[in-house]
Design a protein around this motif. Structure first.
Motif, short mmCIF file in Angstrom:
data_model
loop_
_atom_site.label_atom_id
_atom_site.label_comp_id
_atom_site.label_asym_id
_atom_site.label_seq_id
_atom_site.Cartn_x
_atom_site.Cartn_y
_atom_site.Cartn_z
N HIS A 1 50.59 41.74 33.09
CA HIS A 1 49.34 42.48 32.92
C HIS A 1 49.36 43.78 33.73
O HIS A 1 48.84 44.81 33.28
CB HIS A 1 48.16 41.61 33.35
CG HIS A 1 46.83 42.28 33.23
ND1 HIS A 1 46.05 42.18 32.10
CD2 HIS A 1 46.14 43.05 34.12
CE1 HIS A 1 44.93 42.88 32.28
NE2 HIS A 1 44.96 43.40 33.49
N THR B 1 43.49 46.46 37.91
CA THR B 1 44.26 46.42 36.67
C THR B 1 45.49 47.28 36.86
O THR B 1 45.78 47.75 37.96
CB THR B 1 43.40 46.89 35.49
OG1 THR B 1 44.13 46.72 34.27
CG2 THR B 1 43.01 48.36 35.65
N ARG C 1 52.22 47.39 32.85
CA ARG C 1 51.95 47.93 31.53
C ARG C 1 51.50 49.38 31.67
O ARG C 1 51.08 49.82 32.74
CB ARG C 1 50.88 47.12 30.80
CG ARG C 1 49.54 47.07 31.47
CD ARG C 1 48.53 46.22 30.70
NE ARG C 1 48.30 46.75 29.38
CZ ARG C 1 47.45 47.76 29.13
NH1 ARG C 1 46.81 48.35 30.11
NH2 ARG C 1 47.28 48.17 27.90
N MET D 1 49.19 35.83 28.62
CA MET D 1 49.29 36.99 29.51
C MET D 1 47.98 37.06 30.30
O MET D 1 46.93 37.42 29.77
CB MET D 1 49.49 38.27 28.70
CG MET D 1 50.66 38.21 27.72
SD MET D 1 52.26 38.36 28.53
CE MET D 1 52.45 40.13 28.54
N GLY E 1 43.25 37.74 23.78
CA GLY E 1 44.19 38.45 24.62
C GLY E 1 45.57 38.56 23.99
O GLY E 1 45.70 38.91 22.82
N SER F 1 45.35 38.19 33.45
CA SER F 1 44.99 39.27 34.37
C SER F 1 44.94 38.71 35.79
O SER F 1 44.88 37.49 36.00
CB SER F 1 43.63 39.83 33.99
OG SER F 1 42.62 38.87 34.28
#
Length: 800
Positions: free
Chosen positions: A539, A617, A542, A316, A243, A318
């Motif tokens: 996350h 996401t 972005r 970082m 990651g 999720s």
């Protein structure tokens, strides 16, 4: 629902009676006060609130409340509410000006009927000013509140922050303002009208342009870029084996540890690289070396070695990884909860712990059709403070020993100082506050001046036995101790709540850190960028269109969030403890983590992630629950606006205002979501031929949420902020020129605006404080100064 293990009547705001008439993000104000023990009665219209359409969001914003229905459009319903308000201490409402007038339920009417009542109005732009009747949501506020202009990749489209970041601050600001007004009511018997503007809350609270440092401080420069700032080097992100990780090299010792880890490359041996600007300038040569070092290792390996070397480094994560993190499970930050019938999810519990127990989720949001009754009698409360003098702030008479450092600590103490408390900033010359170190050779800079206004300065060596004893003696004569050191530091100094309560049972101790005092991450270095990385915000913040492996896709580097909002949330809990002490006679231990503030903001997002693993996401500027919505280019160089259509009625208004083709298949939200790309392309053609101001004016006149992207320097001339006096001028003898500063947390009907006393120089008030609090004589103080226990300035400033 998973309980917290604490009885309702043990919480600090037990007995506080609140009527909640709010909608949307404003609902989170009463939710936080309910977490802290207030009895909140949520009033909804027949059939339920409009905000119930967001089932998860409503459930989280209204947990721990009771429910009742009233038809306020009828005379009987309005009269019933007016009568019920006589039993309450605080009434929260978010009516538009027109709606309040049409119902006959204005703040003035509530105040006339019940002069002791605190009425808090939480509206998009405030009750006054040229934007009074405009409408907004989170994304519109991000545009006009100065968040959007510094989010996104340089040269690209501005990027909206993740849902929850902007809306969170509105509820927290309103909660603080409500309790300040309530304390004033307790001391005077007179109620208050509090006018909270969501717009101003975002400008002053998310990451202010004219507040404690962050890249937002670029707002004071005339050269603020017309494009997004290139923030990639601020808190750089590097790929690793599984990651990404984020690096925060701020202190000289941290850089030198990183230099050693790199094998001491000769080209970076020059001492000039001890300074952050030199490393920024050489990022094109330095970062490839770091990237090569990190590439073959996992996040956990890198974070562990970084911690061993004293290098701030974070993985970082999720949302799915956040939900699975052992740390948040162990601390109780995330819990399994029943949000409603047939809806169970993993969600944030709350902001703080009180006396070691989480003050968070206890009961689900009320079901529709609730028939909650009135309130019980208010408990007798004596704050134990002297009579409030004319013109004094509501917290006058409270004494606060402020050990806080950097942005979080500065914000927390300043909120109390602004409202009249005697806040003593305790420093040691050997370990100066990081905010003082932003200018070589100086003890003052705009960031420190903003953050530490209205405080007094005490120079004291807490690590000496004499200094520790002096501090305990001061604590015996004080109300509150604030600190945000590494977990365990207060206890190692002998200043835990238990130890200070032995000399002062009424003392309230707030101990804050990045990840809290428990759990496997408790000793991690705590900077806002690392908290964001570990809580899923980075996350989600972005660009989803960018290469997933490109570190430049992460766009949260130009903010210090959640430092400011976490400081405000902690202030609410500490003031709640002051109010609770009036009932119990005992102080409290408040423990808060910046990470918990970040998690609360992401509550609905994390709940959805727990229900649909692997699906949540970054959504960028495409909002899943509305269409059209997003960021649209306007006429002019790098000019943008946000438009956000949430309802079918707003869609009809948009079509009428813009001339977009009418199409019955688009009258309902599902149809618009299906043809989102087509609709938004047509809207983009319309906005591209108009300035942001023209787009905003046309759409707001039609009742459609829209706003131009406001750049930070332009906040000072924005008509609404000027009309409401959102900024004042702060002077300091050690600054070369006056600087703008936020004027207040909200507009109050009688509570005075904060004074603007200059931030203290190191040890500026040591002699006076020791004489007043400890009764030390001049010769005794001189001896302690000679011994290094007390510290005073080389030259005593003029009396201020």
């Amino acid at each position: 629902m998973s309980g917290t293990g604490i009885r309702h009547d043990e919480l600090p705001l037990s007995g506080l009676r609140i009527i909640d008439l709010t909608e949307g993000d404003a609902e989170s104000c009463a939710r936080y006060l309910a977490d802290l023990g207030a009895d909140v009665l949520r009033i909804e219209p027949p059939g339920g609130s409009e905000s119930r359409s967001d089932r998860i969001g409503f459930a989280l914003r209204n947990a721990n409340k009771r429910g009742a229905e009233l038809d306020l459009d009828t005379a009987d319903g309005a009269d019933a509410l007016l009568a019920l308000a006589g039993e309450a201490d605080i009434l929260l409402e978010s009516f538009t000006h027109a709606r309040a007038e049409s119902l006959g339920l204005t703040p003035e009417r509530f105040g006339a009927a019940h002069p002791q009542l605190v009425v808090v109005s939480i509206t998009d732009f405030g009750r006054t000013g040229p934007y009074r009747d405009r409408v907004a949501d989170e994304d519109v506020l991000a545009a006009t509140g100065g968040v959007l202009c510094r989010s996104g990749q340089p040269g690209g489209v501005p990027l909206l922050p993740p849902a929850g970041i902007v809306g969170q601050i509105v509820g927290v600001h309103a909660a603080w303002a409500a309790l300040v007004a309530y304390v004033k009511r307790l001391r005077t018997g007179v109620g208050e009208h509090v006018d909270v503007s969501a717009f101003e809350s975002v400008v002053h609270g998310v990451d202010p342009a004219f507040g404690a440092q962050g890249s937002a401080a670029a707002g004071r420069a005339e050269t603020f870029p017309t494009d997004r700032p290139d923030a990639a080097a601020f808190y750089p992100v590097f790929p690793c084996a599984d990651g990404h990780v984020r690096l925060c090299l701020l202190a000289t010792r941290q850089w030198r540890a990183m230099f050693a880890w790199l094998g001491e490359p000769a080209e970076f041996a020059d001492p000039r690289f001890d300074a952050i600007p030199a490393r920024f300038a050489a990022a094109d040569r330095l970062h490839p070396l770091i990237a090569a070092l990190f590439a073959g290792r996992t996040r956990d390996e890198l974070v562990a070695e970084g911690a061993a070397r004293g290098i701030p480094l974070g993985g970082m994560l999720s949302p799915d990884e956040v939900l699975a993190a052992e740390h948040f499970r162990e601390t109780g930050s995330l819990v399994e909860a029943e949000l409603g019938e047939g809806l169970r999810a993993r969600v944030p519990s709350g902001y703080v712990t009180v006396d070691g127990v989480r003050a968070g989720l206890r009961t689900p949001a009320p079901a529709p059709g609730g028939r909650g009754t009135g309130f019980g009698a208010a408990p007798a409360q004596d704050l134990g403070l002297p009579e409030l003098g004319a013109g004094a702030g509501p917290l006058a008479g409270l004494r606060v020993l402020d050990l806080g450092i950097i942005v979080f600590g500065a914000e927390l103490g300043r909120l109390f100082a602004d409202q009249g408390a005697d806040v003593v900033k305790v420093e040691n010359n050997a370990y100066p506050d990081g905010l003082r170190q932003t200018r070589r050779g100086g003890g003052m800079n705009p960031s420190f001046a903003w953050a530490q206004r209205n405080k007094r300065g005490l120079g004291l060596d807490l690590r000496s036995s004499e200094g520790a004893q002096l501090f305990r003696e001061m604590a015996a004569a004080s109300d509150i101790v604030l600190a945000n050191f590494k977990p365990g530091t207060l206890a190692s100094l002998g200043f835990s709540h238990a130890e200070l309560a032995a000399v002062n049972p009424r003392i309230i101790v707030s101990d804050s850190s990045a990840f809290g005092s428990r759990g496997p991450w408790r000793r991690r270095m705590g900077y806002g960028p690392l908290v964001r990385a570990s809580c899923g915000i980075s996350h989600l913040w972005r660009d989803p269109a960018a290469d997933p492996g490109d570190p430049a896709a992460f766009c949260d580097g130009s903010t210090v969030y959640p430092d400011h909002v976490a400081g405000h949330a902690t202030a609410v809990a500490v003031l709640a403890a002051v109010i609770g002490r009036a009932r119990t006679g005992r102080g409290a231990a408040i423990d808060s983590a910046q990470a918990d503030a970040a998690l609360v903001a992401l509550g609905p997002t994390l709940a959805r992630a727990s229900l649909r693993p692997g699906e949540v996401t970054a959504e960028g500027n495409t909002r899943r629950d509305r269409a059209p919505a997003g960021v649209f280019r306007c006429a002019g160089q790098d000019q943008w606006c946000v438009v956000s259509v949430r309802t079918d009625d707003q869609w009809r208004r948009l079509v009428a205002a813009t001339g977009l083709p009418e199409d019955p298949s688009l009258d309902a939200t599902p149809g618009r979501r299906e043809r989102r790309a087509e609709i938004e392309a047509a809207l983009a053609e319309w906005t591209a031929t108009r300035t942001p101001g023209e787009v905003t004016g046309i759409l707001q006149a039609a009742g459609v949420p829209a706003a131009a992207m406001l750049r930070l320097p332009d906040e000072l001339t924005d008509p609404q902020l000027v009309a409401r006096g959102a900024f004042r001028t702060l002077e300091h003898p050690q600054l070369s020129a006056p600087v703008p500063t936020n004027a207040r947390i909200a507009r109050f009907s009688s509570v005075p605006d904060p004074q603007l006393r200059p931030a203290p120089m190191p040890g500026e008030h040591t002699r006076r404080i020791c004489a007043e609090l400890l009764g030390l004589s001049g010769p005794a103080i001189d001896d302690l100064v000679t011994a290094g226990v007390l510290q005073v300035p080389d030259r005593v400033p003029a009396e201020r």
